[in-house]
Design a protein around this motif. Structure first.
Motif, PDB file in Angstrom:
ATOM      1  N   MET A   1      21.211   3.717   9.926  1.00 13.95           N
ATOM      2  CA  MET A   1      21.176   5.098  10.413  1.00 13.95           C
ATOM      3  C   MET A   1      21.721   6.022   9.313  1.00 13.95           C
ATOM      4  O   MET A   1      22.838   5.829   8.848  1.00 13.95           O
ATOM      5  N   ASP A  84      21.096  14.781  13.252  1.00 15.02           N
ATOM      6  CA  ASP A  84      21.506  13.365  13.361  1.00 15.02           C
ATOM      7  C   ASP A  84      22.938  13.235  13.848  1.00 15.02           C
ATOM      8  O   ASP A  84      23.314  12.240  14.462  1.00 15.02           O
ATOM      9  N   ASP A 109      19.545  15.573  20.533  1.00 17.70           N
ATOM     10  CA  ASP A 109      18.616  14.440  20.634  1.00 17.70           C
ATOM     11  C   ASP A 109      19.348  13.254  21.283  1.00 17.70           C
ATOM     12  O   ASP A 109      20.546  13.065  21.044  1.00 17.70           O
ATOM     13  N   PRO A 110      18.610  12.414  22.025  1.00 16.52           N
ATOM     14  CA  PRO A 110      19.270  11.312  22.734  1.00 16.52           C
ATOM     15  C   PRO A 110      19.957  10.312  21.803  1.00 16.52           C
ATOM     16  O   PRO A 110      20.920   9.647  22.209  1.00 16.52           O
ATOM     17  N   ASP A 111      19.454  10.205  20.560  1.00 16.73           N
ATOM     18  CA  ASP A 111      20.065   9.213  19.670  1.00 16.73           C
ATOM     19  C   ASP A 111      21.039   9.827  18.661  1.00 16.73           C
ATOM     20  O   ASP A 111      21.528   9.144  17.758  1.00 16.73           O
ATOM     21  N   ARG A 132      26.966   9.066  26.106  1.00 18.16           N
ATOM     22  CA  ARG A 132      26.860   8.046  25.065  1.00 18.16           C
ATOM     23  C   ARG A 132      28.195   7.616  24.443  1.00 18.16           C
ATOM     24  O   ARG A 132      28.364   7.724  23.206  1.00 18.16           O
ATOM     25  N   ARG A 135      28.120   5.945  21.074  1.00 19.96           N
ATOM     26  CA  ARG A 135      27.790   6.760  19.890  1.00 19.96           C
ATOM     27  C   ARG A 135      28.744   7.945  19.737  1.00 19.96           C
ATOM     28  O   ARG A 135      28.394   8.947  19.120  1.00 19.96           O
ATOM     29  N   THR A 163      27.593   3.333  14.792  1.00 17.55           N
ATOM     30  CA  THR A 163      28.143   4.694  14.773  1.00 17.55           C
ATOM     31  C   THR A 163      29.287   4.766  13.764  1.00 17.55           C
ATOM     32  O   THR A 163      29.363   5.689  12.945  1.00 17.55           O
TER      33      THR A 163
END
Ligand code: 3HC
Length: 291
Positions: A1, A84, A109-111, A132, A135, A163
């Protein structure tokens, strides 16, 4: 990521500095606050800092323009989509931070990775305001952000390895040195700084010495760049009181009880440089005037 696009909410002392170092490291940044005026004020502070670096010959004009060109502004959490990493640097107030995270959860954003710049509030606790916790992480910057080398990373109980790794790499991209703390009240640095500043305020309150002598003692006797009372004014007496209250409640240990003088000063609005008065007085540019 990989973290290339960063949304910073809270454009004050910490938030504008975080946006500046992120843009300097080549990240695309959006700096947001409650109003367009506050967000623009944060961006103007970045422009001023960059202009000083150009004057000193540490940056070319074209580099400064490119850095500033990577900083967009937004109002509230709504522009968080498409980033991000979302970094929250709003006031050190748990209810406000939770409310901000609820709104960011809907907008981002969900991620996206979520990071709070809290000075001392539980990461595990704040994570529960989001969808989350794996994260969610603490990225604790120090003021002035462009100058201070450290970032303290705090994993909540559920923060996952991806993360943590992504945030560690991000901190390194910014040229910072990372230390890791468990999610305990005050983490590592403020657990040391809170009692140090508090003891200085007790010494002042008990007339053991003057503010100037307390600060000179720490500067010349301990080689600290600023004395504890100067530093409290610099960081904000409200922020330091918040740290002490978190330490006191979190550990249930009377050694962390805030000096009554510190609480009185916060009640009176003598928050330090940002209000023009704290242990010392300041002009509107933050220059010291004396006591
Ligand atoms: N933004 C960007 N750069 C700044 C700055 C700012 N606000 N303030 C100072 N600088 C830069 C200057 O441009 C200068 O850069 P140069 O050496 O490349 O020319 C350098 O820092 C030194 O500044 P000055 O010569 O003007 O002044 P000093 O030598 O007195 O340094 C200081 C100022 C860096 C603020 C120094 O006094 C210091 O390190 N103080 C202690 C700061 C500290 O302890 N911070 C941590 C607070 S705790 C915290 O943030 C955690 C929170 O959760 C409570």
């Amino acid at each position: 990521m990989s973290i290339d696009r960063v949304f910073v909410i809270g454009a004050g002392l910490m938030g504008h500095g975080i946006a500046q170092v992120s843009a300097t490291a080549g990240k695309q940044v959006t700096l947001s606050d409650r109003t367009a005026e506050l967000a623009n004020k944060g961006r103007d502070r970045i422009a001023g800092n960059l202009a000083r670096l150009v004057e000193k010959g540490k940056l070319d004009q074209s580099q400064a323009e490119a850095i500033l060109g990577r900083v967009a502004t937004a109002v509230g959490p709504d522009g968080a989509a498409g980033h991000d990493l979302v970094i929250e640097a709003v006031f050190e107030d748990e209810a406000l931070k939770r409310e901000t995270w609820v709104a960011l959860t809907k907008a981002a954003d969900p991620d996206a990775v979520f990071a709070t710049n809290t000075s001392s509030i539980s990461i595990t606790g704040l994570a529960t305001a989001t969808d989350r916790p794996p994260r969610f992480i603490g990225l604790h910057f120090f003021s002035p952000v462009p100058v201070m080398q450290l970032i303290e990373i705090i994993r909540g109980l559920e923060t996952d390895d991806d993360t943590y790794d992504a945030c560690r790499a991000f901190a390194q991209d910014l040229g910072k040195i990372v230390i890791e703390s468990k999610d305990m009240p005050g983490f590592l640095v403020n657990r040391m700084l809170g009692p140090f500043i508090n003891e200085a305020v007790f010494a002042l309150m008990e007339s053991t010495g003057s503010a100037e002598d307390i600060d000179t003692g720490a500067k010349l006797g301990l080689n600290h760049p600023m004395g504890p009372l100067e530093l409290a004014d610099f960081v904000g007496n409200d922020v330091m009181l918040g740290v002490l209250d978190v330490l006191y409640r979190g550990f249930g240990d009377p050694k962390f009880r805030a000096a009554p003088l510190l609480r009185q000063m916060v009640t009176a609005g003598h928050l330090g440089r940002k209000t023009g008065r704290g242990f010392y007085r300041y002009d509107e540019k933050g220059n010291r005037l004396g006591r």
